[in-house]
Design a protein around this motif. Structure first.
Motif, PDB file in Angstrom:
ATOM      1  N   LEU A  28       1.651   4.583 -56.033  1.00  0.00           N
ATOM      2  CA  LEU A  28       3.097   4.100 -56.460  1.00  0.00           C
ATOM      3  C   LEU A  28       3.332   4.820 -57.699  1.00  0.00           C
ATOM      4  O   LEU A  28       2.498   4.852 -58.659  1.00  0.00           O
ATOM      5  CB  LEU A  28       2.437   2.600 -56.547  1.00  0.00           C
ATOM      6  CG  LEU A  28       3.654   1.607 -57.206  1.00  0.00           C
ATOM      7  CD1 LEU A  28       4.741   1.401 -55.989  1.00  0.00           C
ATOM      8  CD2 LEU A  28       3.128   0.196 -57.415  1.00  0.00           C
ATOM      9  N   THR A  36      10.713  -4.076 -60.920  1.00  0.00           N
ATOM     10  CA  THR A  36      10.231  -3.680 -59.535  1.00  0.00           C
ATOM     11  C   THR A  36       9.123  -4.899 -59.136  1.00  0.00           C
ATOM     12  O   THR A  36       8.254  -5.425 -59.626  1.00  0.00           O
ATOM     13  CB  THR A  36       9.154  -2.322 -59.540  1.00  0.00           C
ATOM     14  OG1 THR A  36       9.572  -1.314 -60.001  1.00  0.00           O
ATOM     15  CG2 THR A  36       8.562  -2.158 -58.228  1.00  0.00           C
ATOM     16  N   VAL A 213       8.430  -3.210 -53.714  1.00  0.00           N
ATOM     17  CA  VAL A 213       7.352  -2.619 -52.925  1.00  0.00           C
ATOM     18  C   VAL A 213       6.852  -3.587 -52.056  1.00  0.00           C
ATOM     19  O   VAL A 213       6.717  -4.918 -52.387  1.00  0.00           O
ATOM     20  CB  VAL A 213       6.359  -2.215 -54.112  1.00  0.00           C
ATOM     21  CG1 VAL A 213       4.846  -1.924 -53.238  1.00  0.00           C
ATOM     22  CG2 VAL A 213       6.581  -1.193 -54.974  1.00  0.00           C
ATOM     23  N   VAL A 219       0.919   0.245 -49.179  1.00  0.00           N
ATOM     24  CA  VAL A 219       2.521   0.137 -49.687  1.00  0.00           C
ATOM     25  C   VAL A 219       3.143   0.509 -48.192  1.00  0.00           C
ATOM     26  O   VAL A 219       3.111   1.536 -47.558  1.00  0.00           O
ATOM     27  CB  VAL A 219       2.613   1.431 -50.636  1.00  0.00           C
ATOM     28  CG1 VAL A 219       4.258   1.142 -50.748  1.00  0.00           C
ATOM     29  CG2 VAL A 219       1.976   0.936 -51.906  1.00  0.00           C
ATOM     30  N   HIS A 222       8.777   1.211 -50.490  1.00  0.00           N
ATOM     31  CA  HIS A 222       9.031   1.226 -51.673  1.00  0.00           C
ATOM     32  C   HIS A 222      10.367   1.893 -51.727  1.00  0.00           C
ATOM     33  O   HIS A 222      10.813   2.844 -51.490  1.00  0.00           O
ATOM     34  CB  HIS A 222       8.059   2.061 -52.487  1.00  0.00           C
ATOM     35  CG  HIS A 222       8.177   2.074 -54.151  1.00  0.00           C
ATOM     36  ND1 HIS A 222       7.676   2.850 -55.047  1.00  0.00           N
ATOM     37  CD2 HIS A 222       9.173   1.240 -54.808  1.00  0.00           C
ATOM     38  CE1 HIS A 222       8.094   2.636 -56.156  1.00  0.00           C
ATOM     39  NE2 HIS A 222       9.023   1.695 -55.969  1.00  0.00           N
ATOM     40  N   GLY A 261      10.229   5.586 -48.769  1.00  0.00           N
ATOM     41  CA  GLY A 261       9.449   5.262 -50.035  1.00  0.00           C
ATOM     42  C   GLY A 261       7.988   5.972 -49.799  1.00  0.00           C
ATOM     43  O   GLY A 261       7.920   6.766 -48.681  1.00  0.00           O
TER      44      GLY A 261
END
Ligand SMILES: Nc1ncnc2c1ncn2[C@@H]1O[C@H](COP(=O)(O)OP(=O)(O)O)[C@@H](O)[C@H]1O
Ligand SMILES: [Mg+2]
Length: 267
Positions: A28, A36, A213, A219, A222, A261
């Motif tokens: 990230l 965010t 996110v 993840v 994102h 992302g």
């Protein structure tokens, strides 16, 4: 030598609690000057990610840098303003609202650890910004949920931290407090700070965040908030993806799942 470090830079971070893998290969990068939102269901690893960023939890592998330095060093330098999840705070602790906000000044105090007039003025002005000046002498446990969150936001303001991490600041919070916190976070980003904030309140995302996110141990996504809010993304995030195989192949016209992302990983 014009390299600018991201405010938050996690690379391949995995965290385990015994048998439980709370985070897996999380990467990230978050720039300064932005808000965010961190979105995920209960148990998806949001609080663990915050604790890893603050150095309270050590990853099994991977690396975290905050403005180029390791978490514990970032903490020592008072770079991080952290608003913990309510469950992680001992609200019976005998400190006043003003005491909590003054904690934000500790890193700025001299070796005597004495608050000077300037520190007291900064604390008072932070309390005014969150409209809690009247309640400065109350014990923190005697405040409402929304007021409690605002105390911690005031602590971050008084600290003048460049990186603000807020773990579910909108949970159990009245509308007035929510609106105030959103406004203060937007102002902080406009001033160049970075805000990472976990939330369940999807309706508030467009007004709150520049990017989102989606977390489910990994993840999942994102990117821009409007893309994060697409049904197929949310279905994967909240474990409602019972029809598909997680690839968003229900011909919704958008060409399937967005993988622009970082951290996109097939399971
Ligand atoms: N101290 C801990 N010891 C063991 N397991 C934990 C601990 N903290 C969190 N977990 C587990 O790690 C996972 C992620 O938890 P958490 O980071 O609190 O998620 P969230 O904040 O998104 O609800 C969950 O399965 C949770 O039960
Ligand atoms: Mg949590």
């Amino acid at each position: 030598m014009t390299t600018v470090s991201p405010a938050i830079d996690a690379h391949d971070v995995s965290v385990r609690y015994g048998e439980v893998t709370a985070l897996e290969d999380v990467s990230l990068q978050v720039p300064f000057g932005s808000v965010t939102a961190l979105v995920g269901m209960n148990g998806s690893g949001k609080s663990t990610l915050f604790k890893t960023l603050t150095g309270m939890v050590r990853p099994a592998h991977g690396r975290v840098r905050l403005d180029g330095v390791a978490p514990l060093e970032a903490r020592r330098r008072r770079m991080i303003g952290y608003v913990p999840q309510s469950e992680d705070v001992d609200w019976a602790f005998p400190v006043s609202v003003r005491d909590v906000v003054m904690m934000g000044r500790y890193g700025h105090l001299g070796p005597t650890r004495r608050a000077h007039r300037a520190d007291r003025e900064i604390v008072d002005s932070a309390l005014e910004r969150v409209e809690l000046a009247d309640l400065a002498d109350r014990q923190i446990g005697q405040l409402s949920g929304g007021q409690r969150k605002r105390v911690f936001v005031a602590r971050g303001i008084a600290q003048d931290a460049r990186i603000l991490l807020l773990d579910e600041p909108f949970a159990g919070v009245d509308k007035k407090s929510e609106a105030m916190i959103v406004r203060l976070l937007r102002e902080s980003a406009a001033e160049g700070r970075t805000v990472l904030v976990s939330t369940h309140d999807l309706h508030a995302l467009p007004a709150l965040a520049d990017a989102a996110v989606l977390l489910l141990r990994r993840v999942l996504f994102h990117g821009p908030v409007d893309e994060a809010l697409r049904p197929e993304q949310l279905a994967r995030t909240f474990g409602l993806d019972v029809l598909g195989d997680g690839r968003g192949d229900r011909s919704s016209g958008s060409g399937g799942d967005s993988s622009h992302g970082d951290g996109e990983g097939g399971r």
